[in-house]
Design an enzyme around this catalytic site. Structure first.
Site, short mmCIF file in Angstrom:
data_model
loop_
_atom_site.label_atom_id
_atom_site.label_comp_id
_atom_site.label_asym_id
_atom_site.label_seq_id
_atom_site.Cartn_x
_atom_site.Cartn_y
_atom_site.Cartn_z
N ASP A 96 1.18 -1.42 0.25
CA ASP A 96 -0.15 0.13 -0.24
C ASP A 96 1.08 1.63 -0.10
O ASP A 96 2.01 1.12 0.92
CB ASP A 96 -0.80 0.00 1.14
CG ASP A 96 -1.92 0.16 0.90
OD1 ASP A 96 -2.25 1.63 0.24
OD2 ASP A 96 -3.01 0.23 1.17
N ASP A 192 -3.71 4.85 -2.36
CA ASP A 192 -4.15 4.91 -1.23
C ASP A 192 -4.39 7.07 -1.89
O ASP A 192 -3.35 7.53 -2.06
CB ASP A 192 -3.44 5.38 0.15
CG ASP A 192 -4.70 5.39 0.79
OD1 ASP A 192 -5.77 4.98 1.19
OD2 ASP A 192 -4.66 7.06 2.00
N GLU A 248 -6.75 3.80 -5.34
CA GLU A 248 -7.59 4.66 -4.91
C GLU A 248 -8.37 5.87 -5.39
O GLU A 248 -7.47 6.77 -5.36
CB GLU A 248 -8.04 4.59 -3.25
CG GLU A 248 -9.58 4.55 -2.54
CD GLU A 248 -9.09 5.20 -0.86
OE1 GLU A 248 -10.10 4.38 -0.59
OE2 GLU A 248 -8.10 5.34 -0.66
N HIS A 324 -10.99 -3.01 3.56
CA HIS A 324 -10.77 -2.60 5.44
C HIS A 324 -11.56 -1.50 5.77
O HIS A 324 -11.50 -0.86 6.45
CB HIS A 324 -9.20 -2.40 5.20
CG HIS A 324 -9.01 -0.72 5.01
ND1 HIS A 324 -8.74 -1.20 3.36
CD2 HIS A 324 -8.90 0.46 5.51
CE1 HIS A 324 -8.01 -0.07 3.27
NE2 HIS A 324 -7.99 0.32 3.77
N ASP A 325 -12.00 -0.06 3.50
CA ASP A 325 -13.32 0.47 4.42
C ASP A 325 -15.01 0.47 3.85
O ASP A 325 -15.53 1.24 4.46
CB ASP A 325 -12.62 1.08 3.80
CG ASP A 325 -11.17 2.25 4.41
OD1 ASP A 325 -10.97 2.40 4.99
OD2 ASP A 325 -10.62 2.88 2.98
#
Ligand code: NOJ
Length: 554
Positions: A96, A192, A248, A324-325
């Protein structure tokens, strides 16, 4: 064909995956210890959420040293070992990259804060006055610093100051970090909030609200130099490695997606959109994601259809319902009680048969469900800040309304520890878990799933095998069938004469579905289903609760 087009990616949230030293927090050795399990599932790539040194204000998305592994997770040697062991099993590792912001404890920010003349001052955004931009974690996106009497920008928590990508030195720093890890064998990046790295540097106020309210809107993403930066990153770093990238991208649409992932533009391979995941939030609500409405299946189909069609042959989709969100999809849109297994398999089926690269989030493959906790049992900064802001301070929601939303969509639903077996703490740790284990671990865990040939696990395993063995799934056109049907999600994947059909009942009421005459059902055979048998007469299929079938004519 590029390897990532035939891959299935498994996301690991290391903090919640497997703890080998009993401190209650997962670690890298824990990931390595489960590689054989992942091999059994059949995935090709692991995406690891951030594992770098961090004060953990936002569970590692606040990085204080990008070249060092957080000591609670282990050492750099542990990470190199994980890369090697994964590669030995033919599994690739994607890390990430958090390039939009650092931790306020990163040396760059500590230096930047010291004075207006610091050589690091313009690594970040410092302003004499703030505007009305809001933080994704509630309140304003600006924090006043007493020492130099200026505000700095933070789109997330105040411990996550935004980097200033206008500064070429910042960009070079990030590129060097990328090279550092790729030279250690890392095979790619999940990036991210990549759509936020370029800012509207005149920082206009949002007109939608008054200047002293906070707002999150179009200025937060897709800034004017975004694609220039991505091209530069590709040229300086990505083009030199055999790697994959997924950015993302909040604020993405099927149209602007091609700016990121058109194969001829040399930027990224694919992006994560929020278009389909935001459909159960009330549009334009002043309280953002916590104001929910029922998901409209027709809208979900339309949205996915636009992405499937829009990117076909030009770009590439990433396919996901969980990460995870996001909450657990069986609880959010399915049925996590009576039809947990059926609905978990149904979501997997409709997702994995589309065109793109599917992502499986840890626990999704065993049908893990949401956590219905009390407010004090949650750890997530987003939940805690929103509770204070919306319930306690501004009283926009009652506690009950807020908890209902938390139980449906909040991030900690996905972050409860991975459920390995029915021993204490689900076999995740022998210590005290950092976040309470979901009480249903006795019934839902990996050991049980591996014993049961009808488990969600084996359904995912078959979906993954299908992607590996049937090129049609990678290449074919996507055509929605009966798009206005309020109960059925059906589509065809077609490649010349070859046709693959996916027909799914999205709800628990049994339903009959008459498929159009252009499909001759008797020419199709069953590939996979979440029931033992499927019932049809002529061109009508009788679908049981959450039944999902894959049929093919070749
Ligand atoms: C998106 C990440 O997925 C999320 O977990 C994080 O809080 C924010 N970006 C900030 O890094």
């Amino acid at each position: 064909m590029e390897w990532w087009k035939k891959s299935v990616i498994y996301q690991i949230y290391p903090r919640s995956f497997c703890d080998t030293n009993s401190d209650g927090i997962g670690d890298i050795k824990g990931v390595t210890s489960k590689l054989d399990y992942l091999k059994e599932l059949g995935i090709d790539v692991i995406w690891l959420s951030p594992v770098y040194e961090s004060p953990q204000d936002d569970n590692g998305y606040d990085i204080s040293d990008y070249r060092k592994i957080w000591d609670t997770f282990g050492t750099n040697e542990d990470m190199y070992e994980l890369i090697e062991e994964a590669h030995n099993r033919g599994i690739k590792i994607v890390m990430d990259l958090v390039p939009n912001h650092t931790s306020d404890e990163h040396i760059w920010f500590k230096e930047s804060k010291k004075s207006k003349d610091s050589p690091y001052r313009d690594y970040y955004f410092w302003k004499d006055e703030k505007n009305n931009w809001g933080s994704y974690f509630s309140g304003t996106a600006w924090e006043f610093d007493e020492k130099t009497e200026q505000y700095y920008l933070h789109l997330f928590s105040k411990k996550q100051p935004d980097l200033n990508w206008e500064n070429p030195k910042v960009r070079k720093e990030i590129y060097d970090i990328m090279k550092f890890w790729m030279d250690k064998g890392v095979d790619g990046w999940r990036m991210d909030v990549i759509s936020s790295i370029s800012k509207y540097t005149d920082f206009p106020n949002y007109e939608e609200v008054s200047p002293d309210e906070n707002y999150i809107g179009d200025y937060h993403t897709n800034g004017p130099r975004l694609h220039e930066y991505l091209k530069e990153m590709n040229n300086e770093v990505l083009s030199k490695y055999d790697c994959m990238t997924v950015g993302e991208a909040p604020g993405s649409t099927p149209e602007n997606a091609l700016l990121f992932c058109d194969k001829d533009r040399d930027e990224l391979n694919m992006i994560f959109t929020f278009d389909h995941m935001d459909l159960d939030a009330k549009k334009g609500s002043s309280i953002g994601k916590w104001d929910l409405e029922k998901l409209d299946l027709v809208e979900l189909k339309e949205t996915l259809n636009l992405w499937q069609k829009g990117l076909h042959k030009k770009g590439w989709n990433s396919l996901y319902f969980e990460n995870h969100d996001q909450a657990r999809v069986v609880s959010r849109w399915g049925n996590d009680r009576e039809y947990r297994v059926e609905s978990a398999k149904m979501f997997g089926t409709i997702l994995h048969m589309m065109q793109g690269t599917p992502y499986v989030y840890q626990g999704e493959e065993i049908g893990m469900v949401n956590a219905y906790y009390e407010i004090d049992e949650y750890q997530d900064i987003e939940i805690r800040n929103a509770y204070k802001d919306l319930v306690l301070d501004r009283k926009k929601l009652t506690k009950d309304e807020f908890m209902k939303a938390v139980h449906t969509i909040s991030r900690d639903n996905a972050r409860t520890p991975m459920q390995w077996n029915s021993k204490e703490h689900a076999g995740f740790t022998e210590g005290t878990p950092w976040l309470k284990v979901n009480p249903r671990y006795d019934e839902i865990n990996v050991e049980e799933a591996l014993k049961d040939k009808n488990s969600v696990f084996y359904h995912y395993k078959k979906l993954i095998e299908l992607r590996h063995t049937d090129d049609l799934i990678t290449e074919a056109d996507f055509n929605l069938i009966d798009k206005d049907n309020k109960s059925i999600f059906a589509y065809e994947r077609r490649l010349d004469e070859k046709s693959l059909l996916v027909v799914a009942n999205f709800y628990e009421e049994e339903i009959e579905f008459e498929i159009g005459n252009e499909f001759k059902l008797d020419q199709y055979t069953l590939v996979l289903s979440n029931y033992d048998e499927y019932n049809k007469y002529e061109n009508t299929i009788k679908l049981k609760p959450y039944e999902a079938i894959i049929l093919k004519n070749y």
